[in-house]
Design a protein around this motif. Structure first.
Motif, mmCIF file in Angstrom:
data_model
loop_
_atom_site.group_PDB
_atom_site.id
_atom_site.type_symbol
_atom_site.label_atom_id
_atom_site.label_comp_id
_atom_site.label_asym_id
_atom_site.label_seq_id
_atom_site.Cartn_x
_atom_site.Cartn_y
_atom_site.Cartn_z
ATOM 1 N N PRO A 11 0.795 -1.238 0.000
ATOM 2 C CA PRO A 11 0.000 0.000 0.000
ATOM 3 C C PRO A 11 0.825 1.285 0.000
ATOM 4 N N LEU A 12 2.118 1.214 0.330
ATOM 5 C CA LEU A 12 2.961 2.417 0.300
ATOM 6 C C LEU A 12 3.417 2.687 -1.137
ATOM 7 N N ASP A 13 2.437 2.907 -2.005
ATOM 8 C CA ASP A 13 2.712 3.007 -3.442
ATOM 9 C C ASP A 13 1.918 4.156 -4.047
ATOM 10 N N SER A 14 2.538 5.318 -4.111
ATOM 11 C CA SER A 14 1.852 6.458 -4.714
ATOM 12 C C SER A 14 1.905 6.413 -6.235
ATOM 13 N N TYR A 15 2.775 5.579 -6.810
ATOM 14 C CA TYR A 15 2.841 5.487 -8.267
ATOM 15 C C TYR A 15 1.575 4.876 -8.851
ATOM 16 N N THR A 16 1.033 3.865 -8.182
ATOM 17 C CA THR A 16 -0.225 3.278 -8.650
ATOM 18 C C THR A 16 -1.343 4.299 -8.558
ATOM 19 N N LEU A 17 -1.377 5.062 -7.468
ATOM 20 C CA LEU A 17 -2.408 6.095 -7.319
ATOM 21 C C LEU A 17 -2.275 7.160 -8.401
ATOM 22 N N ASN A 120 10.273 -5.349 -1.748
ATOM 23 C CA ASN A 120 9.135 -4.561 -1.287
ATOM 24 C C ASN A 120 8.767 -3.530 -2.352
ATOM 25 N N GLY A 121 7.463 -3.395 -2.614
ATOM 26 C CA GLY A 121 7.007 -2.513 -3.684
ATOM 27 C C GLY A 121 6.688 -1.098 -3.266
ATOM 28 N N GLY A 122 7.245 -0.636 -2.158
ATOM 29 C CA GLY A 122 7.015 0.733 -1.716
ATOM 30 C C GLY A 122 7.509 1.750 -2.734
ATOM 31 N N VAL A 123 6.944 2.929 -2.686
ATOM 32 C CA VAL A 123 7.220 3.963 -3.688
ATOM 33 C C VAL A 123 8.706 4.287 -3.792
ATOM 34 N N TRP A 124 9.383 4.372 -2.665
ATOM 35 C CA TRP A 124 10.803 4.730 -2.666
ATOM 36 C C TRP A 124 11.633 3.652 -3.349
ATOM 37 N N LEU A 125 11.249 2.393 -3.100
ATOM 38 C CA LEU A 125 12.037 1.266 -3.584
ATOM 39 C C LEU A 125 11.777 0.991 -5.056
ATOM 40 N N GLN A 126 10.574 1.269 -5.515
ATOM 41 C CA GLN A 126 10.305 1.173 -6.952
ATOM 42 C C GLN A 126 11.229 2.105 -7.731
ATOM 43 N N ALA A 127 11.337 3.335 -7.261
ATOM 44 C CA ALA A 127 12.161 4.327 -7.967
ATOM 45 C C ALA A 127 13.620 3.912 -7.990
ATOM 46 N N GLN A 128 14.124 3.411 -6.867
ATOM 47 C CA GLN A 128 15.545 3.056 -6.814
ATOM 48 C C GLN A 128 15.882 1.833 -7.649
ATOM 49 N N THR A 129 15.059 0.794 -7.574
ATOM 50 C CA THR A 129 15.361 -0.408 -8.358
ATOM 51 C C THR A 129 15.249 -0.120 -9.849
ATOM 52 N N LEU A 130 14.257 0.665 -10.243
ATOM 53 C CA LEU A 130 14.084 0.973 -11.663
ATOM 54 C C LEU A 130 15.222 1.867 -12.163
ATOM 55 N N ASN A 131 15.620 2.846 -11.369
ATOM 56 C CA ASN A 131 16.768 3.691 -11.718
ATOM 57 C C ASN A 131 18.014 2.845 -11.897
ATOM 58 N N PHE A 132 18.240 1.915 -10.973
ATOM 59 C CA PHE A 132 19.395 1.028 -11.005
ATOM 60 C C PHE A 132 19.414 0.229 -12.307
ATOM 61 N N ALA A 133 18.248 -0.305 -12.693
ATOM 62 C CA ALA A 133 18.159 -1.090 -13.927
ATOM 63 C C ALA A 133 18.448 -0.226 -15.152
ATOM 64 N N PHE A 134 17.852 0.960 -15.204
ATOM 65 C CA PHE A 134 18.078 1.846 -16.354
ATOM 66 C C PHE A 134 19.553 2.221 -16.485
ATOM 67 N N LEU A 135 20.224 2.473 -15.352
ATOM 68 C CA LEU A 135 21.638 2.840 -15.407
ATOM 69 C C LEU A 135 22.489 1.674 -15.912
ATOM 70 N N MET A 136 22.168 0.459 -15.479
ATOM 71 C CA MET A 136 22.920 -0.698 -15.959
ATOM 72 C C MET A 136 22.754 -0.874 -17.470
ATOM 73 N N TRP A 137 21.547 -0.686 -17.956
ATOM 74 C CA TRP A 137 21.309 -0.823 -19.397
ATOM 75 C C TRP A 137 21.950 0.338 -20.157
ATOM 76 N N ALA A 138 22.008 1.501 -19.551
ATOM 77 C CA ALA A 138 22.708 2.630 -20.182
ATOM 78 C C ALA A 138 24.191 2.320 -20.335
ATOM 79 N N ILE A 139 24.781 1.700 -19.310
ATOM 80 C CA ILE A 139 26.197 1.339 -19.384
ATOM 81 C C ILE A 139 26.430 0.307 -20.482
ATOM 82 N N ASP A 140 25.529 -0.653 -20.578
ATOM 83 C CA ASP A 140 25.637 -1.620 -21.675
ATOM 84 C C ASP A 140 25.643 -0.908 -23.026
ATOM 85 N N CYS A 141 24.768 0.077 -23.175
ATOM 86 C CA CYS A 141 24.701 0.831 -24.437
ATOM 87 C C CYS A 141 25.928 1.712 -24.644
#
Length: 375
Positions: A11-17, A120-141
């Protein structure tokens, strides 16, 4: 998974809202409703999501299937796995052998705070894990010299964690150094043509973020955090240099204590020694020392160190350094480009120390994830 939470909605997910509000054509939360358990910005009497918008884009299609009960915890697990794949691909792009690439990907992604926050799908953790993934794929590119795609991933990362913008000039430096060797001059028309599309990608992304900030807060640079009650009531606001020293002291000097019972005691607010919970930093410090000692540190390596340092200092000027955490989760934002440093150093075969640190990090963070989620 052991806690039975993989498919449940956190429920600590403002992105869904926010995604649900978008579907109704609104940028504030539906009907101006307050959700006291979330960090919401208050502006002109309306409630807004106080975080950059990109994770809401991925929640949008899920709301069409699951409504308010999106499987956000499953999504952060997927983001973490995507980061692992991106890190592995980046190592392969640097011509590493498969086993070495697997080691470095594991060391960077699952021997750190990512273990705990990806459960955990909390709002803070969604942002960090997704940022982390995007940065890794940016490095690959970056390593595959896919300029436009690299810029796209970096722009998407900014939509999760704005300080990721620090790495856009670093990627540009890498490409300029490569192209200068090929064309001899940065004024060559062939050189300039290579940067037209990447520039459009970056400017388009920046324009979208600025427009979205403007229609919500009448300020192109305001994502919303400055309008959180926590920061509007603070004497020095959200970011201030007065916070820097205390945050640096916490993440460098605060340690985990072992009680007589054998249980670990650790602070859950503002972080503890980031290099213990994320031991790849210890390996990085050793590598920097070796490179300086052997006089093998390049301009690109120095630029990478500067970018990482600027990111850390910017994070440490925030009023808080994260709460309800095991470790110092903000510092994982730096790890993708710590891995990049190792790659451009020409490293492949891990040392005994690096293997030991990787194993320790996996065990330590596995313990932390269990403590945070199951007890």
């Amino acid at each position: 998974m052991a806690g039975g939470t993989l498919f449940l909605h956190e429920p600590l997910d403002s992105y869904t809202l926010q995604a649900l509000a978008w579907r109704k054509g609104e940028v504030c939360l539906t009907n101006g409703q307050d959700y006291p358990w979330l960090e919401l910005a208050i502006y002109n009497g309306k409630y807004y999501v106080s975080f950059p918008p990109l994770p809401s884009v991925l929640m949008l299609p899920l709301t069409m299937v699951f409504g308010e009960d999106t499987p956000n915890t499953l999504m952060v697990a997927i983001y973490a796995i995507a980061a692992l794949v991106g890190a592995y691909r980046a190592c392969l792009a640097a011509k590493m052998q498969g086993k070495a690439a697997a080691f470095w990907a594991l060391f960077a992604v699952f021997s750190c705070n990512m273990v705990e926050i990806s459960t955990n799908g909390g709002v803070w953790l969604q942002a960090q894990t997704l940022n982390f993934a995007f940065l890794m794929w940016a490095i690959d590119c970056i390593l595959r010299e896919r300029r436009s795609l690299c810029c796209m991933f970096l722009v998407l990362a900014v939509g999760c964690r704005p300080f990721s913008a620090i790495y856009i000039p670093l990627a540009l430096l890498y490409f300029v150094m490569k192209d200068r060797d090929q064309y001899g001059s940065i004024t060559d028309s062939r050189f300039l043509k290579k940067y037209a599309l990447p520039a459009i990608v970056v400017m388009t992304g920046a324009a979208v973020y600025m427009w979205y900030n403007w229609i919500r807060f009448d300020n192109v640079f305001e994502f919303g955090h400055n309008y959180l009650p926590e920061f509007t009531q603070a004497e020095n606001g959200q970011f201030h240099i007065s916070y820097l020293l205390n945050n640096l002291r916490n993440i460098f000097l605060r340690q985990v204590k072992i009680l007589p019972s054998g249980k670990l005691e650790y602070p859950q607010f503002d972080g503890f020694a980031f290099y213990v919970v994320n031991p790849i930093f210890i390996a990085w410090f050793v590598q920097i020392f070796k490179d300086i000692k052997n006089r093998k540190i390049s301009a690109l390596q120095i630029g990478t160190c500067i970018a990482i340092l600027l990111n850390l200092l910017a994070l440490c000027m925030h009023k808080t350094f994260g709460g309800w955490q095991f470790g110092a989760r903000y510092t994982i934002d730096l790890i993708p480009f710590v891995l990049f440093y190792f790659i451009i150093s020409g490293r492949e075969r891990p040392t005994g120390l690096e293997r030991l640190l990787c194993g320790f990090g996996i065990l330590f963070n596995g313990y932390g994830a269990a403590r945070m989620r199951l007890y």
